[in-house]
Design an enzyme around this catalytic site. Structure first.
Site, PDB file in Angstrom:
ATOM      1  N   ASP A 199       0.841  -1.206   0.000  1.00 28.52           N
ATOM      2  CA  ASP A 199       0.000   0.000   0.000  1.00 28.52           C
ATOM      3  C   ASP A 199       0.877   1.258   0.000  1.00 28.52           C
ATOM      4  OD1 ASP A 199      -2.478   1.135  -0.092  1.00 28.52           O
ATOM      5  OD2 ASP A 199      -3.062   0.651   1.964  1.00 28.52           O
ATOM      6  N   HIS A 200       0.227   2.418  -0.156  1.00 31.25           N
ATOM      7  CA  HIS A 200       0.892   3.743  -0.185  1.00 31.25           C
ATOM      8  C   HIS A 200       2.410   3.762   0.010  1.00 31.25           C
ATOM      9  CE1 HIS A 200      -2.953   5.896   0.038  1.00 31.25           C
ATOM     10  NE2 HIS A 200      -3.339   4.912   0.836  1.00 31.25           N
ATOM     11  N   HIS A 231      -8.652   8.658   5.283  1.00 30.44           N
ATOM     12  CA  HIS A 231      -8.208   7.491   6.056  1.00 30.44           C
ATOM     13  C   HIS A 231      -8.547   7.717   7.522  1.00 30.44           C
ATOM     14  CE1 HIS A 231      -5.067   7.183   2.707  1.00 30.44           C
ATOM     15  NE2 HIS A 231      -5.776   6.078   2.611  1.00 30.44           N
ATOM     16  N   HIS A 256     -10.301   4.791  -1.119  1.00 30.80           N
ATOM     17  CA  HIS A 256      -9.648   4.503   0.169  1.00 30.80           C
ATOM     18  C   HIS A 256     -10.484   5.132   1.269  1.00 30.80           C
ATOM     19  CE1 HIS A 256      -5.408   3.437  -1.320  1.00 30.80           C
ATOM     20  NE2 HIS A 256      -6.229   3.393  -2.356  1.00 30.80           N
ATOM     21  N   ALA A 271     -12.755   3.493   3.376  1.00 28.07           N
ATOM     22  CA  ALA A 271     -14.155   3.035   3.383  1.00 28.07           C
ATOM     23  C   ALA A 271     -14.661   2.770   4.796  1.00 28.07           C
ATOM     24  CB  ALA A 271     -14.308   1.788   2.522  1.00 28.07           C
ATOM     25  N   SER A 272     -13.740   2.703   5.777  1.00 27.32           N
ATOM     26  CA  SER A 272     -14.194   2.538   7.150  1.00 27.32           C
ATOM     27  C   SER A 272     -14.990   3.763   7.562  1.00 27.32           C
ATOM     28  CB  SER A 272     -12.993   2.387   8.099  1.00 27.32           C
ATOM     29  OG  SER A 272     -12.340   1.169   7.885  1.00 27.32           O
ATOM     30  N   ASN A 288     -10.745   0.109  -0.285  1.00 25.64           N
ATOM     31  CA  ASN A 288      -9.775  -0.204   0.774  1.00 25.64           C
ATOM     32  C   ASN A 288     -10.399  -0.050   2.152  1.00 25.64           C
ATOM     33  OD1 ASN A 288      -7.927  -0.259  -1.348  1.00 25.64           O
ATOM     34  ND2 ASN A 288      -6.332   0.761  -0.154  1.00 25.64           N
ATOM     35  N   VAL A 289     -10.178  -1.051   3.000  1.00 25.84           N
ATOM     36  CA  VAL A 289     -10.702  -1.007   4.366  1.00 25.84           C
ATOM     37  C   VAL A 289      -9.567  -1.333   5.340  1.00 25.84           C
ATOM     38  CG1 VAL A 289     -12.425  -1.922   5.964  1.00 25.84           C
ATOM     39  CG2 VAL A 289     -12.920  -1.852   3.509  1.00 25.84           C
ATOM     40  N   THR A 297      -9.292   0.677   9.091  1.00 20.61           N
ATOM     41  CA  THR A 297      -9.625   1.043  10.472  1.00 20.61           C
ATOM     42  C   THR A 297     -10.650   0.100  11.112  1.00 20.61           C
ATOM     43  OG1 THR A 297      -9.191   3.342   9.906  1.00 20.61           O
ATOM     44  CG2 THR A 297     -10.370   2.947  11.961  1.00 20.61           C
TER      45      THR A 297
HETATM   46 ZN   LIG Z   1      -5.156   4.405   1.475  1.00 22.60          ZN
END
Ligand SMILES: [Zn+2]
Length: 264
Positions: free
Chosen positions: A63-64, A160, A188, A190-191, A210-211, A213
């Site tokens: 990721d990132h 995020h 990104h 989505a939590s 992306n999930v 948290t």
């Molecule tokens: Zn992200």
């Protein structure tokens, strides 16, 4: 497709089991911070092993990351994809980073995700974040054409970590990006997004979600709850089973939301 961050085997196994139960594929995300940590290469090898043994189609993605040498090392280690994130760099430097990452990824038969606009908040902690620079549709078209990125993360009101105010997504902007960019778009943060809003984003063009948290919260809650039992008999397996079950159930719920959207 759902993408879920794993900091250990329990979370990765949970994501794969949930995907198998749902009958879908899954992406296991490894944060660059985890990978660059002292034993990050061993963790990546472990996640790749989980993906290889998964009954569901599974891929590991770094990721990132804005460091080309780190992206190269993960690609050489066998990840299916990397996120070359130059969103905080000046535009031309972001283009250069992603174009170089794409060239390396092609040699490994892997894919690249990039980011344009800036998705605020920290990936690995959960502080309240406010919305950063939004993705410009015209610039997105130029960016994808010049970099050849396989997937583009958009900033349309998503953050995020925790949302500092009730989330609002700029779906008009998303549709405008969709109309100019043929590469799949990712969301990104989505939590904390209500399911209905997530589904509207998918219907407007999002193809990867992306999930992170929400998984960490479930994992830690399960750890707290099962700890007395585990300590009682010095049974570590009790703890691990509870962690896997908790993460699996969150992943399964998310995959159900994604599946319900794509069938519309
Ligand atoms: Zn992200």
């Amino acid at each position: 497709v759902g993408a879920f961050t794993a900091y250990d085997l329990e979370a990765a196994l949970a994501a794969c089991r949930a995907a198998a139960d749902t009958g879908t594929g899954v992406i296991i995300l490894l944060s660059a911070r985890s990978y660059m940590d002292r034993d990050g290469e061993a963790l990546l090898a472990a996640l790749l092993a989980v993906a290889a043994h998964s009954p569901a189609r599974a891929c590991v993605q770094l990721d990132h990351c804005d460091r080309l040498e780190v992206l190269e090392s993960a690609l050489a280690a066998g990840v299916g994809a990397v996120m070359a994130d130059g969103a905080l760099l000046p535009y031309e430097e972001n283009v250069a980073l992603v174009a170089r990452a794409v060239a390396v990824a092609r040699k490994h038969g892997s894919a690249v995700e990039a980011e344009l606009g800036s998705i605020q908040g920290d990936e690995d902690t959960a502080q309240a974040a406010t919305v950063g620079a939004l993705t410009d549709p015209e610039q997105a078209e130029d960016f994808v054409a010049r970099t050849g990125t396989d997937c583009l993360a958009v900033s349309i009101g998503n953050v995020h970590g925790h949302y500092s105010r009730p989330p609002e997504l700029d779906l008009g902007r998303l549709r405008a990006i969709r109309s100019r960019v043929s590469a799949p778009l990712s969301l990104h943060g989505a939590s904390g997004l209500p399911d209905t809003l997530l589904q509207r984003a998918i219907n407007a063009g999002i193809r990867k979600v992306n999930v992170n948290t929400e998984l960490r919260i479930a994992y830690l809650d399960a750890t707290r709850e099962s700890l007395p039992d585990a300590v009682d008999g010095t049974r570590l397996t009790v703890l691990h089973a509870a962690q896997v079950a908790a993460v699996q159930s969150v992943v399964q719920a998310k995959l159900a939301v994604l599946g319900a959207s794509s069938s519309e």
